[in-house]
Write a protein that holds these residues in place. Structure first.
Motif, PDB file in Angstrom:
ATOM      1  N   GLY A  29       0.822  -0.942   0.344  1.00 34.24           N
ATOM      2  CA  GLY A  29       0.263  -0.237  -0.007  1.00 34.24           C
ATOM      3  C   GLY A  29       0.684   1.343  -0.078  1.00 34.24           C
ATOM      4  O   GLY A  29       0.481   2.425   0.259  1.00 34.24           O
ATOM      5  N   ARG A  30       1.792   1.580  -0.106  1.00 30.47           N
ATOM      6  CA  ARG A  30       3.130   2.440  -0.382  1.00 30.47           C
ATOM      7  C   ARG A  30       3.775   2.544  -1.126  1.00 30.47           C
ATOM      8  O   ARG A  30       4.266   3.321  -1.292  1.00 30.47           O
ATOM      9  CB  ARG A  30       4.164   2.153   1.454  1.00 30.47           C
ATOM     10  CG  ARG A  30       3.308   1.738   2.991  1.00 30.47           C
ATOM     11  CD  ARG A  30       2.584   3.412   2.930  1.00 30.47           C
ATOM     12  NE  ARG A  30       3.370   4.080   3.179  1.00 30.47           N
ATOM     13  CZ  ARG A  30       2.829   5.153   3.793  1.00 30.47           C
ATOM     14  NH1 ARG A  30       1.413   5.742   3.653  1.00 30.47           N
ATOM     15  NH2 ARG A  30       3.914   6.834   3.928  1.00 30.47           N
ATOM     16  N   GLU A  31       3.224   1.445  -2.511  1.00 26.63           N
ATOM     17  CA  GLU A  31       3.758   1.556  -3.854  1.00 26.63           C
ATOM     18  C   GLU A  31       3.728   3.520  -4.270  1.00 26.63           C
ATOM     19  O   GLU A  31       4.788   3.405  -4.889  1.00 26.63           O
ATOM     20  CB  GLU A  31       3.591   0.991  -4.692  1.00 26.63           C
ATOM     21  CG  GLU A  31       3.456  -0.685  -3.958  1.00 26.63           C
ATOM     22  CD  GLU A  31       2.835  -0.985  -3.056  1.00 26.63           C
ATOM     23  OE1 GLU A  31       1.353  -0.135  -2.472  1.00 26.63           O
ATOM     24  OE2 GLU A  31       2.855  -2.132  -2.502  1.00 26.63           O
ATOM     25  N   GLY A  32       3.001   3.702  -4.143  1.00 24.14           N
ATOM     26  CA  GLY A  32       2.549   5.643  -4.123  1.00 24.14           C
ATOM     27  C   GLY A  32       3.288   6.770  -3.608  1.00 24.14           C
ATOM     28  O   GLY A  32       2.848   7.870  -4.162  1.00 24.14           O
ATOM     29  N   CYS A  33       4.240   5.926  -3.086  1.00 22.54           N
ATOM     30  CA  CYS A  33       5.374   7.133  -2.439  1.00 22.54           C
ATOM     31  C   CYS A  33       6.649   7.268  -2.193  1.00 22.54           C
ATOM     32  O   CYS A  33       7.117   8.268  -2.004  1.00 22.54           O
ATOM     33  CB  CYS A  33       5.148   6.151  -0.850  1.00 22.54           C
ATOM     34  SG  CYS A  33       3.657   6.147   0.294  1.00 22.54           S
ATOM     35  N   GLY A  34       6.364   7.397  -3.335  1.00 26.10           N
ATOM     36  CA  GLY A  34       7.532   7.425  -4.275  1.00 26.10           C
ATOM     37  C   GLY A  34       8.393   9.461  -4.548  1.00 26.10           C
ATOM     38  O   GLY A  34       9.925   9.891  -4.362  1.00 26.10           O
ATOM     39  N   ASP A  35       7.114  10.243  -4.031  1.00 29.09           N
ATOM     40  CA  ASP A  35       7.390  11.941  -4.177  1.00 29.09           C
ATOM     41  C   ASP A  35       8.175  12.024  -2.619  1.00 29.09           C
ATOM     42  O   ASP A  35       7.994  13.361  -2.224  1.00 29.09           O
ATOM     43  CB  ASP A  35       6.100  12.777  -4.575  1.00 29.09           C
ATOM     44  CG  ASP A  35       4.557  11.519  -3.384  1.00 29.09           C
ATOM     45  OD1 ASP A  35       4.942  11.109  -3.094  1.00 29.09           O
ATOM     46  OD2 ASP A  35       3.592  12.689  -3.947  1.00 29.09           O
ATOM     47  N   ASP A  36       7.350  11.006  -1.813  1.00 35.28           N
ATOM     48  CA  ASP A  36       8.393  11.184  -0.146  1.00 35.28           C
ATOM     49  C   ASP A  36       9.683  11.458  -0.513  1.00 35.28           C
ATOM     50  O   ASP A  36      10.223  11.231  -1.059  1.00 35.28           O
ATOM     51  CB  ASP A  36       8.096   9.776   0.316  1.00 35.28           C
ATOM     52  CG  ASP A  36       8.204  10.540   1.739  1.00 35.28           C
ATOM     53  OD1 ASP A  36       9.403  10.650   2.398  1.00 35.28           O
ATOM     54  OD2 ASP A  36       7.921   9.964   2.851  1.00 35.28           O
TER      55      ASP A  36
END
Length: 62
Positions: A36-43
């Motif tokens: 569920g954290r795969e979309g956190c690339g902008d962190d």
């Protein structure tokens, strides 16, 4: 932005887990992206983990 770890490149330094523990985990001696954290690339912490990964196993795309 999507983040992923190539299991064929990762050799288990756990550098990613130290830099972004909310996104990365350490399973069976290798780094993984938490479900569920795969979309956190902008962190910024994820980008830092990718830049400092000694095996260059972390990819940020998108």
């Amino acid at each position: 932005m999507k983040v992923s770890i190539d299991p064929n490149l990762c050799y288990g330094s756990a550098e990613c887990v130290h830099r972004a523990p909310a996104v990365f985990d350490f399973v069976d001696d290798y780094g993984v992206v938490r479900p569920g954290r795969e979309g956190c690339g902008d962190d910024p912490r994820v980008r830092e983990a990718a830049e400092h990964c000694p095996s260059q196993a972390i990819s940020v795309t998108g």
